[in-house]
Scaffold this motif. Structure first.
Motif, mmCIF file in Angstrom:
data_model
loop_
_atom_site.group_PDB
_atom_site.id
_atom_site.type_symbol
_atom_site.label_atom_id
_atom_site.label_comp_id
_atom_site.label_asym_id
_atom_site.label_seq_id
_atom_site.Cartn_x
_atom_site.Cartn_y
_atom_site.Cartn_z
ATOM 1 N N LEU B 98 -24.599 -22.120 46.482
ATOM 2 C CA LEU B 98 -25.437 -20.988 46.085
ATOM 3 C C LEU B 98 -26.633 -21.412 45.217
ATOM 4 O O LEU B 98 -27.767 -20.998 45.482
ATOM 5 C CB LEU B 98 -24.602 -19.933 45.349
ATOM 6 N N ALA B 101 -29.164 -23.150 47.388
ATOM 7 C CA ALA B 101 -29.871 -22.217 48.280
ATOM 8 C C ALA B 101 -30.894 -21.395 47.493
ATOM 9 O O ALA B 101 -32.005 -21.146 47.976
ATOM 10 C CB ALA B 101 -28.882 -21.302 48.995
ATOM 11 N N LEU B 102 -30.540 -20.993 46.274
ATOM 12 C CA LEU B 102 -31.477 -20.209 45.459
ATOM 13 C C LEU B 102 -32.664 -21.060 45.031
ATOM 14 O O LEU B 102 -33.806 -20.583 45.010
ATOM 15 C CB LEU B 102 -30.762 -19.636 44.239
ATOM 16 N N THR B 104 -33.852 -23.646 46.685
ATOM 17 C CA THR B 104 -34.666 -23.808 47.898
ATOM 18 C C THR B 104 -35.491 -22.547 48.140
ATOM 19 O O THR B 104 -36.676 -22.616 48.451
ATOM 20 C CB THR B 104 -33.761 -24.066 49.121
ATOM 21 N N ALA B 105 -34.852 -21.397 47.954
ATOM 22 C CA ALA B 105 -35.532 -20.125 48.236
ATOM 23 C C ALA B 105 -36.687 -19.869 47.280
ATOM 24 O O ALA B 105 -37.639 -19.168 47.625
ATOM 25 C CB ALA B 105 -34.527 -18.980 48.146
ATOM 26 N N THR B 106 -36.602 -20.408 46.069
ATOM 27 C CA THR B 106 -37.679 -20.165 45.095
ATOM 28 C C THR B 106 -38.666 -21.313 45.063
ATOM 29 O O THR B 106 -39.632 -21.289 44.317
ATOM 30 C CB THR B 106 -37.126 -19.996 43.670
#
Lengths: 114, 114
Positions: B98, B101-102, B104-106
């Motif tokens: 998690l 992924a967060l 990477t997403a930001t």
């Protein structure tokens, strides 16, 4: 392929914002819906269809609106019916690994309580 | 290894709840802080130290409290100083993939406002 019915308003894939996605999922009932649609594909959205029969219909409608407006789900209106599905491929492209990590994190989690 | 100072109250690793984590991160300033601590390790928590000098000190304190109470960060009080770090290992154990992924997403996301 053209699909039946009319799509309710939703953000384009490139406009999906992480903060709104996180806000949408920061609620036990919406996290439950996210998980349910990830598993089951397209479903209706009556409280009973999504196993939230203990919640008021307007509360469940509100949850669906939040999920749709955040970009997590698509809703098609087919006659009087609403068909909802998770925008899995678009989410995976936009936020790689996030849906999987969230599904893992909720695996074996508690049942949905309002 | 014993660390200097006193740890402010925080949930035990096994009590960290996904819904609270998502709520804590569903805010641009807190998402920024999450990213900053993931990159930089332990930092002080004055608005300037965390590059949120445009926000009021009490607002920034509130953000730190939300992050700590959700289980995302640890705060140690060393004299009058506060030292904050991300609970990266515990989060990775509790919610595999998690944090990555967060982040990477930001990645390449907008700067923190407000």
């Amino acid at each position: 392929m053209a699909e039946e019915g009319e799509l309710l308003p939703q953000p384009a894939a490139e406009e999906i914002e992480l903060v709104r996605v996180l806000h949408a999922l920061a609620d036990p009932a919406r996290l439950w819906l996210f998980r349910l649609y990830a598993q089951d594909g397209e479903l209706g959205c009556s409280p009973e269809a999504v196993r939230l029969g203990h919640l008021h219909k307007s509360t469940v409608s509100h949850h669906f609106k939040v999920l749709r407006e955040a970009g997590l789900t698509s809703t098609r209106a087919v006659g009087r019916e609403r068909r909802v599905r998770l925008r899995r491929e678009e989410l995976d492209r936009r936020f790689p690994g996030l849906v999987d990590a969230l599904l893992t994190a909720t695996d074996g989690g508690r049942p949905p309580l309002p």
